[in-house]
Each structure stands twice: as structure tokens, then as C-alpha cells.
Design a protein around this motif. Structure first.
Motif, PDB file in Angstrom:
ATOM      1  N   SER A 186      -8.311  31.144 -25.302  1.00 46.16           N
ATOM      2  CA  SER A 186      -8.382  32.330 -26.144  1.00 46.16           C
ATOM      3  C   SER A 186      -7.353  32.273 -27.273  1.00 46.16           C
ATOM      4  CB  SER A 186      -8.140  33.576 -25.292  1.00 46.16           C
ATOM      5  OG  SER A 186      -8.212  34.742 -26.081  1.00 46.16           O
ATOM      6  N   GLY A 187      -7.831  32.432 -28.478  1.00 45.25           N
ATOM      7  CA  GLY A 187      -6.937  32.433 -29.631  1.00 45.25           C
ATOM      8  C   GLY A 187      -6.512  31.052 -30.106  1.00 45.25           C
ATOM      9  N   LYS A 188      -7.069  30.020 -29.496  1.00 47.19           N
ATOM     10  CA  LYS A 188      -6.708  28.639 -29.857  1.00 47.19           C
ATOM     11  C   LYS A 188      -7.915  27.908 -30.427  1.00 47.19           C
ATOM     12  CE  LYS A 188      -2.545  29.107 -28.222  1.00 47.19           C
ATOM     13  NZ  LYS A 188      -1.363  29.143 -29.143  1.00 47.19           N
ATOM     14  N   SER A 189      -7.687  26.680 -30.858  1.00 46.63           N
ATOM     15  CA  SER A 189      -8.760  25.878 -31.419  1.00 46.63           C
ATOM     16  C   SER A 189      -9.404  25.026 -30.331  1.00 46.63           C
ATOM     17  CB  SER A 189      -8.223  25.002 -32.557  1.00 46.63           C
ATOM     18  OG  SER A 189      -7.171  24.200 -32.098  1.00 46.63           O
ATOM     19  N   PRO A 190     -10.641  24.592 -30.549  1.00 45.47           N
ATOM     20  CA  PRO A 190     -11.306  23.733 -29.558  1.00 45.47           C
ATOM     21  C   PRO A 190     -10.601  22.384 -29.430  1.00 45.47           C
ATOM     22  CG  PRO A 190     -12.898  24.692 -31.092  1.00 45.47           C
ATOM     23  CD  PRO A 190     -11.541  24.942 -31.656  1.00 45.47           C
ATOM     24  N   GLU A 191     -10.573  21.862 -28.211  1.00 42.60           N
ATOM     25  CA  GLU A 191     -10.022  20.539 -27.969  1.00 42.60           C
ATOM     26  C   GLU A 191     -11.002  19.762 -27.102  1.00 42.60           C
ATOM     27  OE1 GLU A 191      -6.503  20.411 -25.542  1.00 42.60           O
ATOM     28  OE2 GLU A 191      -7.015  22.290 -24.534  1.00 42.60           O
ATOM     29  N   LEU A 192     -11.182  18.491 -27.453  1.00 36.76           N
ATOM     30  CA  LEU A 192     -12.137  17.659 -26.730  1.00 36.76           C
ATOM     31  C   LEU A 192     -11.612  17.319 -25.342  1.00 36.76           C
ATOM     32  CD1 LEU A 192     -14.833  15.952 -27.114  1.00 36.76           C
ATOM     33  CD2 LEU A 192     -13.277  14.013 -27.300  1.00 36.76           C
ATOM     34  N   ILE A 193     -12.485  17.462 -24.331  1.00 34.20           N
ATOM     35  CA  ILE A 193     -12.105  17.039 -22.997  1.00 34.20           C
ATOM     36  C   ILE A 193     -12.978  15.901 -22.487  1.00 34.20           C
ATOM     37  CG2 ILE A 193     -10.938  19.141 -22.268  1.00 34.20           C
ATOM     38  CD1 ILE A 193     -13.487  20.038 -20.916  1.00 34.20           C
ATOM     39  N   MET A 194     -14.229  15.814 -22.937  1.00 26.74           N
ATOM     40  CA  MET A 194     -15.104  14.741 -22.470  1.00 26.74           C
ATOM     41  C   MET A 194     -16.130  14.408 -23.547  1.00 26.74           C
ATOM     42  SD  MET A 194     -14.552  13.712 -19.263  1.00 26.74           S
ATOM     43  CE  MET A 194     -16.103  13.142 -18.574  1.00 26.74           C
ATOM     44  N   SER A 195     -16.485  13.139 -23.628  1.00 31.96           N
ATOM     45  CA  SER A 195     -17.611  12.716 -24.446  1.00 31.96           C
ATOM     46  C   SER A 195     -18.498  11.828 -23.582  1.00 31.96           C
ATOM     47  CB  SER A 195     -17.145  11.963 -25.690  1.00 31.96           C
ATOM     48  OG  SER A 195     -16.410  10.806 -25.322  1.00 31.96           O
ATOM     49  N   ILE A 196     -19.786  11.843 -23.845  1.00 26.96           N
ATOM     50  CA  ILE A 196     -20.712  11.016 -23.068  1.00 26.96           C
ATOM     51  C   ILE A 196     -21.863  10.599 -23.966  1.00 26.96           C
ATOM     52  CG2 ILE A 196     -21.953  13.027 -22.132  1.00 26.96           C
ATOM     53  CD1 ILE A 196     -22.258  11.372 -19.490  1.00 26.96           C
ATOM     54  N   TYR A 197     -22.276   9.348 -23.840  1.00 32.15           N
ATOM     55  CA  TYR A 197     -23.279   8.793 -24.741  1.00 32.15           C
ATOM     56  C   TYR A 197     -24.497   8.236 -23.992  1.00 32.15           C
ATOM     57  CZ  TYR A 197     -19.210   8.947 -27.804  1.00 32.15           C
ATOM     58  OH  TYR A 197     -18.103   9.356 -28.506  1.00 32.15           O
ATOM     59  N   SER A 198     -24.307   7.910 -22.698  1.00 30.11           N
ATOM     60  CA  SER A 198     -25.383   7.276 -21.927  1.00 30.11           C
ATOM     61  C   SER A 198     -25.773   8.155 -20.751  1.00 30.11           C
ATOM     62  CB  SER A 198     -24.918   5.918 -21.397  1.00 30.11           C
ATOM     63  OG  SER A 198     -24.499   5.086 -22.454  1.00 30.11           O
ATOM     64  N   ASN A 199     -27.007   8.008 -20.312  1.00 28.19           N
ATOM     65  CA  ASN A 199     -27.461   8.745 -19.137  1.00 28.19           C
ATOM     66  C   ASN A 199     -26.583   8.425 -17.933  1.00 28.19           C
ATOM     67  OD1 ASN A 199     -29.688  10.219 -20.081  1.00 28.19           O
ATOM     68  ND2 ASN A 199     -31.012   8.434 -19.945  1.00 28.19           N
ATOM     69  N   GLY A 200     -26.365   9.437 -17.111  1.00 25.28           N
ATOM     70  CA  GLY A 200     -25.590   9.228 -15.904  1.00 25.28           C
ATOM     71  C   GLY A 200     -24.338  10.076 -15.914  1.00 25.28           C
ATOM     72  N   ASP A 201     -23.378   9.649 -15.108  1.00 28.03           N
ATOM     73  CA  ASP A 201     -22.132  10.391 -14.940  1.00 28.03           C
ATOM     74  C   ASP A 201     -20.972   9.652 -15.597  1.00 28.03           C
ATOM     75  OD1 ASP A 201     -22.701  11.621 -11.508  1.00 28.03           O
ATOM     76  OD2 ASP A 201     -23.779  11.918 -13.401  1.00 28.03           O
ATOM     77  N   LYS A 202     -20.029  10.435 -16.069  1.00 24.81           N
ATOM     78  CA  LYS A 202     -18.776   9.884 -16.593  1.00 24.81           C
ATOM     79  C   LYS A 202     -17.649  10.738 -16.045  1.00 24.81           C
ATOM     80  CE  LYS A 202     -16.228   8.941 -20.850  1.00 24.81           C
ATOM     81  NZ  LYS A 202     -16.261   9.019 -22.340  1.00 24.81           N
ATOM     82  N   GLU A 203     -16.697  10.083 -15.372  1.00 25.62           N
ATOM     83  CA  GLU A 203     -15.632  10.820 -14.706  1.00 25.62           C
ATOM     84  C   GLU A 203     -14.309  10.579 -15.407  1.00 25.62           C
ATOM     85  OE1 GLU A 203     -15.731  10.534 -10.419  1.00 25.62           O
ATOM     86  OE2 GLU A 203     -13.539  10.649 -10.314  1.00 25.62           O
ATOM     87  N   ASP A 204     -13.518  11.658 -15.503  1.00 26.13           N
ATOM     88  CA  ASP A 204     -12.167  11.563 -16.063  1.00 26.13           C
ATOM     89  C   ASP A 204     -11.308  12.574 -15.330  1.00 26.13           C
ATOM     90  OD1 ASP A 204     -10.697  11.884 -19.426  1.00 26.13           O
ATOM     91  OD2 ASP A 204      -9.847  11.333 -17.486  1.00 26.13           O
ATOM     92  N   GLY A 205     -10.570  12.080 -14.345  1.00 25.56           N
ATOM     93  CA  GLY A 205      -9.745  12.984 -13.549  1.00 25.56           C
ATOM     94  C   GLY A 205     -10.600  13.979 -12.783  1.00 25.56           C
ATOM     95  N   ARG A 206     -10.305  15.251 -12.973  1.00 18.25           N
ATOM     96  CA  ARG A 206     -11.070  16.289 -12.266  1.00 18.25           C
ATOM     97  C   ARG A 206     -12.391  16.618 -12.964  1.00 18.25           C
ATOM     98  NH1 ARG A 206      -9.222  21.071 -12.326  1.00 18.25           N
ATOM     99  NH2 ARG A 206      -7.673  20.856 -14.013  1.00 18.25           N
ATOM    100  N   PHE A 207     -12.621  16.039 -14.112  1.00 18.19           N
ATOM    101  CA  PHE A 207     -13.814  16.346 -14.910  1.00 18.19           C
ATOM    102  C   PHE A 207     -14.873  15.255 -14.775  1.00 18.19           C
ATOM    103  CE2 PHE A 207     -12.022  19.935 -17.124  1.00 18.19           C
ATOM    104  CZ  PHE A 207     -10.660  19.663 -17.189  1.00 18.19           C
ATOM    105  N   THR A 208     -16.122  15.690 -14.640  1.00 22.61           N
ATOM    106  CA  THR A 208     -17.259  14.773 -14.655  1.00 22.61           C
ATOM    107  C   THR A 208     -18.312  15.324 -15.590  1.00 22.61           C
ATOM    108  OG1 THR A 208     -16.900  14.044 -12.370  1.00 22.61           O
ATOM    109  CG2 THR A 208     -19.083  13.665 -13.309  1.00 22.61           C
ATOM    110  N   ALA A 209     -18.702  14.510 -16.566  1.00 18.96           N
ATOM    111  CA  ALA A 209     -19.803  14.884 -17.453  1.00 18.96           C
ATOM    112  C   ALA A 209     -21.062  14.178 -16.975  1.00 18.96           C
ATOM    113  CB  ALA A 209     -19.496  14.490 -18.894  1.00 18.96           C
ATOM    114  N   GLN A 210     -22.174  14.874 -17.017  1.00 16.73           N
ATOM    115  CA  GLN A 210     -23.451  14.318 -16.600  1.00 16.73           C
ATOM    116  C   GLN A 210     -24.457  14.482 -17.731  1.00 16.73           C
ATOM    117  OE1 GLN A 210     -23.914  16.894 -13.125  1.00 16.73           O
ATOM    118  NE2 GLN A 210     -23.417  15.174 -11.772  1.00 16.73           N
TER     119      GLN A 210
END
Lengths: 116, 114
Positions: free
Chosen positions: B40-64
């Protein structure tokens, strides 16, 4: 690196006045983006530049808005005349686009604009 | 018409639980997908990017990513109160003559309760 720098951080103006927002992108980045964020519409892309050239300005709301990027280290977004509906947070972001890869966009702290 | 849709929330989860954030997009030509976090009140910051089908894990974060279903998700394991923020999904497509830009969803507000 200092990150993306925006000024002013806050701007309060009266309807009809000219407003100029400024942005210094991260050194070495070749793309610069201006966004507007409101509760109703979310984050909207206004215009973006690649190598100082405007590529897509289809998001600019109307002729009252104009943007320039005279060199790789500076850009302005101008609103003339301003209207109350222009009140929003305006973000500048920069990135390094290599070939067809969309690299991470880094956002500045934003300028909170209030038009009375 | 390019569109990125997210449930606005708020999504409320207890501390330590898994938070699941979802995003759908309309343009089948989209190639790159991003999750940004905005306090709140701050600017967006990137936490994950993903380009291919499937899962990508980074620490506690997983992008699908599932391009066939035009669906992107973000899982946050062991959610912490500090994860409370709005999460923005962003999708990129390169149009002819364009170097590419991001279309953002309106974001999902996540609240992690201690």
C-alpha cells in the motif's frame, strides 16, 4: 544504482494548471514506460519509449497529455490543462529490452497527483 | 482486445498457509508473464517471471503457467503477514513494430492473518 527517480513525489494543483512530471530511468536501460494507477482502472500504460523514441502512445487519454524523452536519462509527462479526473498516481518504469526479450520493468516511487 | 483478469479479493489466509493467486489472459500470443507485488502506497516490484509452461519456484513462491488454458498462478507457501499486499499479474506480447509492453491485471489483495 539509485533506481528509477521521479519528481515531484507529490503534486497538488488546481484545475486548468499545467503539470509536469519528471523521470530519470536506470542508467543503461533502453526502454521507459509511463503508467497511471487509480483504484477504478488499475495500472494503465500511457506511453512507452524505446531508445528515446515513442513506440506506443495509444494509452495517452487525450491531447492534454504529452510525453517527451529528449535523451536516455530523462523523460517528462505533461498535462495541460489538468482536470480533477487526472488525479492518480503516475509511475515511471524502465527496463533493458534485448532483442525480443522483455526484461524486468523497474518502477519508480511514483508521483501522487491531486487536481482540485 | 488484450485483457488480464484477476480476482480482486481480498483473499484472506492464516499465517503459515498456502496462498493461491490466479490470473487469466485473453491474448494467445502472449509470451512472457510476470507477478508484481505492491504494498500500500508503494510502487510495484517484480517477484516472479515465467516464460514456459509448467512451474517455476523461487523460495516460498511458485509461478505456474498453462498457455493452453491461458492461465497463470502464483502460490505463496508458508504465508507471512509481511506477504500482505496487492499482487499484480502482468502479461506481455510483442506486436509488429513494437518492442513489447506489459498489460497489468487490476490485482488481488492478499491479507495474511497472524
Amino acid at each position: 544504482d539509485a533506481g528509477v527517480i521521479q519528481s515531484p513525489r507529490h503534486e497538488v494543483t488546481e484545475m486548468g494548471q499545467e503539470v509536469t512530471l519528471r523521470c530519470k530511468p536506470i542508467s543503461g536501460h533502453n526502454s521507459l514506460f509511463w503508467y497511471r494507477q487509480t483504484m477504478m482502472r488499475g495500472l494503465e500504460l500511457l506511453i512507452y519509449f524505446n531508445n528515446n523514441v515513442p513506440i506506443d502512445d495509444s494509452g495517452m487519454p487525450e491531447d492534454r497529455f504529452s510525453a517527451k524523452m529528449p535523451n536516455a536519462s530523462f523523460s517528462t509527462l505533461k498535462i495541460q490543462p489538468s482536470e480533477p479526473r487526472d488525479s492518480a498516481v503516475y509511475f515511471c518504469a524502465s527496463s533493458l529490452v534485448i532483442l525480443l526479450d522483455q526484461e524486468t520493468q523497474y518502477f519508480g516511487p511514483g508521483t501522487r497527483l491531486l487536481v482540485l | 482486445q488484450k485483457e488480464v483478469e484477476q480476482n480482486s479479493g481480498p483473499l484472506s489466509v492464516p499465517e503459515g498457509a498456502i496462498a493461491s493467486l490466479n490470473c487469466t489472459y485473453s491474448d494467445r500470443g502472449s509470451q512472457s508473464f510476470f507477478w508484481y507485488r505492491q504494498y500500500s502506497g508503494k510502487s510495484p516490484e517484480l517477484i516472479m517471471s515465467i516464460y514456459s509452461n509448467g512451474d517455476k519456484e523461487d523460495g516460498r513462491f511458485t509461478a505456474q503457467l498453462n498457455k493452453a488454458s491461458q492461465y497463470v498462478s502464483l502460490l505463496i507457501r508458508d504465508s507471512q503477514p509481511s506477504d500482505s499486499a496487492t499482487y499484480l499479474c502482468a502479461v506481455n506480447k510483442f506486436d509488429e513494430g513494437s518492442q513489447g509492453n506489459l498489460i497489468f491485471g487490476k490485482g488481488t489483495k492478499l491479507s495474511v492473518k497472524p
